[in-house]
Design a protein around this motif. Sequence first.
Motif, mmCIF file in Angstrom:
data_model
loop_
_atom_site.group_PDB
_atom_site.id
_atom_site.type_symbol
_atom_site.label_atom_id
_atom_site.label_comp_id
_atom_site.label_asym_id
_atom_site.label_seq_id
_atom_site.Cartn_x
_atom_site.Cartn_y
_atom_site.Cartn_z
ATOM 1 N N TRP A 3 -11.475 -1.561 13.966
ATOM 2 C CA TRP A 3 -12.861 -1.867 13.932
ATOM 3 C C TRP A 3 -13.785 -0.955 13.862
ATOM 4 N N PRO A 4 -14.978 -0.780 13.279
ATOM 5 C CA PRO A 4 -15.815 0.355 13.204
ATOM 6 C C PRO A 4 -16.884 0.065 14.443
ATOM 7 N N SER A 5 -17.004 -1.109 14.911
ATOM 8 C CA SER A 5 -17.758 -1.362 15.927
ATOM 9 C C SER A 5 -17.063 -2.413 16.748
ATOM 10 N N THR A 6 -17.826 -3.210 17.675
ATOM 11 C CA THR A 6 -17.118 -4.406 18.222
ATOM 12 C C THR A 6 -16.900 -5.370 17.516
ATOM 13 N N ARG A 7 -15.875 -6.258 17.789
ATOM 14 C CA ARG A 7 -15.813 -7.341 16.866
ATOM 15 C C ARG A 7 -17.011 -8.364 16.915
ATOM 16 N N GLY A 8 -17.692 -8.487 17.894
ATOM 17 C CA GLY A 8 -18.911 -9.197 17.677
ATOM 18 C C GLY A 8 -19.905 -8.618 16.672
ATOM 19 N N ASP A 9 -20.184 -7.340 16.808
ATOM 20 C CA ASP A 9 -21.170 -6.891 15.799
ATOM 21 C C ASP A 9 -20.361 -6.980 14.176
ATOM 22 N N CYS A 10 -19.130 -6.586 14.295
ATOM 23 C CA CYS A 10 -18.692 -6.823 12.788
ATOM 24 C C CYS A 10 -18.474 -8.202 12.268
ATOM 25 N N LEU A 11 -18.050 -9.107 13.088
ATOM 26 C CA LEU A 11 -18.334 -10.590 12.651
ATOM 27 C C LEU A 11 -19.622 -11.047 12.371
ATOM 28 N N ARG A 12 -20.503 -10.642 13.298
ATOM 29 C CA ARG A 12 -21.922 -10.960 13.093
ATOM 30 C C ARG A 12 -22.283 -10.500 11.646
ATOM 31 N N ALA A 13 -22.015 -9.098 11.363
ATOM 32 C CA ALA A 13 -22.499 -8.408 10.149
ATOM 33 C C ALA A 13 -21.723 -9.559 8.812
ATOM 34 N N VAL A 14 -20.395 -9.871 9.153
ATOM 35 C CA VAL A 14 -19.660 -10.621 7.899
ATOM 36 C C VAL A 14 -20.573 -11.992 8.116
ATOM 37 N N GLY A 15 -20.843 -12.455 9.093
ATOM 38 C CA GLY A 15 -21.551 -13.677 9.164
ATOM 39 C C GLY A 15 -22.878 -13.687 8.448
ATOM 40 N N HIS A 16 -23.522 -12.645 8.649
ATOM 41 C CA HIS A 16 -24.878 -12.646 7.898
ATOM 42 C C HIS A 16 -24.654 -12.430 6.387
ATOM 43 N N LEU A 55 -17.221 -2.293 6.462
ATOM 44 C CA LEU A 55 -17.527 -2.963 7.605
ATOM 45 C C LEU A 55 -18.879 -2.368 8.349
ATOM 46 N N GLN A 56 -18.558 -0.924 8.379
ATOM 47 C CA GLN A 56 -19.781 -0.184 9.042
ATOM 48 C C GLN A 56 -20.825 -0.136 8.366
ATOM 49 N N ALA A 57 -21.012 -0.066 7.111
ATOM 50 C CA ALA A 57 -22.047 -0.305 6.129
ATOM 51 C C ALA A 57 -22.799 -1.524 6.435
ATOM 52 N N LEU A 58 -21.721 -2.740 6.479
ATOM 53 C CA LEU A 58 -22.457 -4.024 6.518
ATOM 54 C C LEU A 58 -22.990 -4.415 8.053
ATOM 55 N N VAL A 59 -22.362 -3.711 8.963
ATOM 56 C CA VAL A 59 -23.025 -3.828 10.289
ATOM 57 C C VAL A 59 -24.582 -3.178 10.346
ATOM 58 N N GLU A 60 -24.548 -2.118 9.745
ATOM 59 C CA GLU A 60 -25.782 -1.266 9.844
ATOM 60 C C GLU A 60 -26.886 -2.170 8.782
ATOM 61 N N ALA A 61 -26.323 -2.695 7.735
ATOM 62 C CA ALA A 61 -27.422 -3.119 7.020
ATOM 63 C C ALA A 61 -27.876 -4.489 7.692
ATOM 64 N N ALA A 62 -26.928 -5.149 8.289
ATOM 65 C CA ALA A 62 -27.297 -6.429 8.988
ATOM 66 C C ALA A 62 -28.212 -5.956 10.265
ATOM 67 N N ARG A 63 -28.017 -4.821 10.801
ATOM 68 C CA ARG A 63 -29.121 -4.633 11.853
ATOM 69 C C ARG A 63 -30.456 -4.697 11.584
ATOM 70 N N THR A 64 -30.679 -4.216 10.421
ATOM 71 C CA THR A 64 -31.841 -4.006 9.676
ATOM 72 C C THR A 64 -32.811 -5.422 9.649
ATOM 73 N N GLN A 65 -31.822 -6.550 9.436
ATOM 74 C CA GLN A 65 -32.257 -7.969 9.226
ATOM 75 C C GLN A 65 -32.395 -8.645 10.409
ATOM 76 N N ARG A 66 -32.030 -8.092 11.478
ATOM 77 C CA ARG A 66 -32.053 -8.901 12.945
ATOM 78 C C ARG A 66 -33.377 -9.528 12.951
ATOM 79 N N GLY A 67 -33.742 -10.899 13.257
ATOM 80 C CA GLY A 67 -34.848 -11.281 13.653
ATOM 81 C C GLY A 67 -35.761 -11.650 12.540
ATOM 82 N N LYS A 68 -34.977 -11.772 11.288
ATOM 83 C CA LYS A 68 -35.668 -11.935 10.029
ATOM 84 C C LYS A 68 -35.116 -13.440 9.511
ATOM 85 N N ARG A 69 -34.413 -14.250 10.149
ATOM 86 C CA ARG A 69 -33.927 -15.513 9.518
ATOM 87 C C ARG A 69 -34.940 -16.366 9.360
#
Length: 143
Positions: A3-16, A55-69
């Motif tokens: 996993w390129p980051s924690t499972r929590g971060d990766c699965l959060r990005a996939v969930g996003h 997954l790493q790219a997905l994590v980085e992209a999802a981080r830019t969207q945090r708080g915008k739901r």
Amino acid sequence: MIWPSTRGDCLRAVGHFLDTVGATHVHLEEGDTRLLVRYTHNGDTSETQFTAEELQALVEAARTQRGKRANPASPGLEQRLRAIGQDMERKRARNIRIDESDRAFLIRYFLAGEGIVRSTYLFPTVTSLMGRGERQRREADAE
């Protein structure tokens, strides 16, 4: 899979990603080199796979969207999968498989010394895990 980051971060990005496409009846399966993601959208089944680099790219992209739901009070797959991922990280689980049903996530994983474990995480259980993660983040920020 590495996993390129924690499972929590990766699965959060996939969930996003899954929230963005309006996915339901989600199936995630960790392979040797990829994470298989299968889901239903508008009655059709779709499937995609993510390598560690993707997954790493997905994590980085999802981080830019945090708080915008649109409605952060109503947890989606992003928050639920993050909580499950954090729990899998705590348990040091490997070869994770997650299947979403109408009221729960059915999870199968491997634990060293124990073998294959099957667990049912009812939605209230996942909500409790989400609360635990939020408390831990607040405590870490306060230090």
